[in-house]
Design a protein around this motif. Structure first.
Motif, short mmCIF file in Angstrom:
data_model
loop_
_atom_site.label_atom_id
_atom_site.label_comp_id
_atom_site.label_asym_id
_atom_site.label_seq_id
_atom_site.Cartn_x
_atom_site.Cartn_y
_atom_site.Cartn_z
N ASP A 29 0.85 -1.05 -0.26
CA ASP A 29 0.32 -0.25 0.12
C ASP A 29 0.96 1.56 0.18
OD1 ASP A 29 -1.72 -0.98 0.49
OD2 ASP A 29 -2.94 -1.16 2.07
N GLY A 30 2.04 1.32 0.02
CA GLY A 30 2.55 2.25 -0.07
C GLY A 30 3.13 3.16 1.28
N PHE A 31 3.33 2.03 2.11
CA PHE A 31 3.29 2.67 3.46
C PHE A 31 5.03 2.15 4.41
CE2 PHE A 31 -0.81 2.30 4.12
CZ PHE A 31 -1.33 3.58 4.32
N THR A 32 5.48 2.53 5.22
CA THR A 32 6.88 2.07 5.56
C THR A 32 6.60 0.75 6.35
OG1 THR A 32 8.61 3.85 4.60
CG2 THR A 32 9.38 2.88 6.03
N VAL A 33 7.13 -0.08 6.42
CA VAL A 33 6.01 -0.90 7.35
C VAL A 33 7.96 -1.08 8.45
CG1 VAL A 33 6.03 -3.26 7.91
CG2 VAL A 33 5.05 -1.26 5.44
N ILE A 34 7.69 -0.66 9.64
CA ILE A 34 8.70 -0.98 10.27
C ILE A 34 8.38 -2.87 11.31
CG2 ILE A 34 9.76 -0.73 12.84
CD1 ILE A 34 9.41 2.47 11.86
N ALA A 35 8.85 -3.85 10.61
CA ALA A 35 8.75 -4.98 11.31
C ALA A 35 9.12 -5.81 12.65
CB ALA A 35 8.76 -5.89 9.70
N ALA A 36 8.83 -5.53 13.76
CA ALA A 36 9.29 -5.52 14.46
C ALA A 36 9.13 -6.96 15.34
CB ALA A 36 9.06 -4.79 15.81
N ASP A 37 10.18 -8.02 15.48
CA ASP A 37 9.18 -9.22 16.25
C ASP A 37 11.06 -9.53 17.21
OD1 ASP A 37 8.81 -12.29 16.21
OD2 ASP A 37 7.13 -11.38 15.00
N ILE A 38 10.32 -11.07 18.11
CA ILE A 38 11.93 -10.80 18.67
C ILE A 38 12.56 -11.96 17.34
CG2 ILE A 38 10.76 -13.20 19.65
CD1 ILE A 38 12.39 -12.23 21.99
N GLU A 39 12.37 -12.68 16.53
CA GLU A 39 12.27 -13.27 15.53
C GLU A 39 13.18 -12.17 14.46
OE1 GLU A 39 14.10 -16.47 15.87
OE2 GLU A 39 12.16 -16.97 17.53
N PRO A 40 14.16 -12.66 13.64
CA PRO A 40 14.48 -11.72 12.69
C PRO A 40 13.50 -11.61 11.09
CG PRO A 40 16.34 -13.05 12.74
CD PRO A 40 15.10 -13.76 13.81
N VAL A 41 13.03 -10.69 11.08
CA VAL A 41 12.42 -10.78 9.86
C VAL A 41 13.25 -10.19 8.51
CG1 VAL A 41 10.07 -9.61 8.71
CG2 VAL A 41 10.44 -9.90 10.94
N ARG A 44 13.01 -5.75 3.06
CA ARG A 44 12.80 -5.55 1.96
C ARG A 44 12.32 -4.36 1.82
NH1 ARG A 44 9.10 -9.15 4.38
NH2 ARG A 44 6.86 -8.88 3.82
N GLU A 45 12.17 -4.22 0.33
CA GLU A 45 11.30 -2.97 -0.07
C GLU A 45 10.07 -2.08 0.98
OE1 GLU A 45 10.00 -0.07 -4.12
OE2 GLU A 45 9.95 -2.25 -4.11
N ARG A 46 10.61 -1.03 1.60
CA ARG A 46 9.53 -0.27 2.16
C ARG A 46 9.74 -1.04 3.93
NH1 ARG A 46 6.74 3.50 -0.17
NH2 ARG A 46 7.05 3.53 -2.65
N VAL A 47 10.33 -1.83 3.76
CA VAL A 47 10.25 -2.81 5.13
C VAL A 47 11.39 -2.77 5.77
CG1 VAL A 47 9.75 -4.88 6.30
CG2 VAL A 47 8.48 -4.40 4.14
#
Length: 240
Positions: A29-41, A44-47
């Protein structure tokens, strides 16, 4: 209806089934996504992947500060992280009680508090919490901390919704029933079959169906929705 502001969306539990699906959709959708987790993510583009323990208050507030520094600021925060421990209630142990409450309830509290602080300064935003139907009516075959923590999440949602409204912060929760996911694969086959056959639709929820409810609550169409616990259970709760 105006297009949503394209800022940052924080998703906790981003490595899980629901979290990873949401990460992909918000990035598309074009958002900057901050992908937070105790496991690595994966990056990629925008993430923007970040390893974060949501039971660590300082780490969660640092996460919110980083999101605020993104172009467009923090627009949505989704508390998707959670743990689920199938067990017979007679065997429910203290260690999993404390662990489940810490992740599901305390982690959601830290997320709400951190997002609230940033959004109040930025003039508004959306917070979506992941509750559960079990938080409303209990549940069998799972540690009692699951239902207790999720009812706590529902209460947190209402508290922050009331506090956030004057600041343009809308806070809601999605309360799904059981979802086809890695978590429900932990049930014994006979228990999964029984749960499926007893459901009005004869199936569990799909990840996409729950994600759609989350995305609705952060959309412009939900601009007058606040303090709602949106049930997504296919009618399993009817009559209870």
């Amino acid at each position: 209806m105006p297009e949503p502001k394209k800022g940052a969306v924080v998703i906790t539990g981003a490595a899980g089934d629901l979290g990873s699906h949401l990460v992909s959709k918000y990035a598309e959708d074009g958002f900057t996504v901050i992908a937070a987790d105790i496991e690595p993510v994966a990056k990629r583009e925008r993430v923007v992947p970040l390893v974060v323990d949501i039971t660590d208050r300082e780490a969660v507030f640092a996460l919110a500060a980083r999101a605020a520094d993104q172009a467009g600021g923090l627009v949505s925060w989704i508390n998707s992280a959670g743990i689920f421990v199938p067990t017979d209630i007679a065997e429910a142990d203290e260690a999993n009680w404390h662990r489940t409450i810490a992740v599901n309830l305390t982690g959601t509290f830290f997320g709400c508090a951190a997002a609230f602080e940033v959004m109040r300064n930025e003039g508004g935003g959306r917070i979506v919490n992941l509750g559960a139907v079990a938080g409303r009516r209990g549940g069998l075959d799972v540690h009692p901390a699951w239902a207790a923590s999720k009812e706590g999440v529902h209460a947190l949602t209402r508290v922050y919704a009331a506090a956030g409204a004057p600041h343009g912060i809308l806070v809601n929760a999605v309360a799904p029933g059981l979802i086809e996911s890695q978590a429900t694969q932990l049930f014994a086959d006979e228990d999964r079959e029984r749960l499926t056959e007893s459901h009005p639709l004869k199936r569990l929820a799909h990840i996409e169906e729950v994600a759609a409810a989350v995305r609705f609550l952060t959309s412009p169409e939900a601009s007058y929705v606040n303090g709602t616990i949106l049930t997504v259970d296919g009618g399993a709760n009817v009559g209870h």
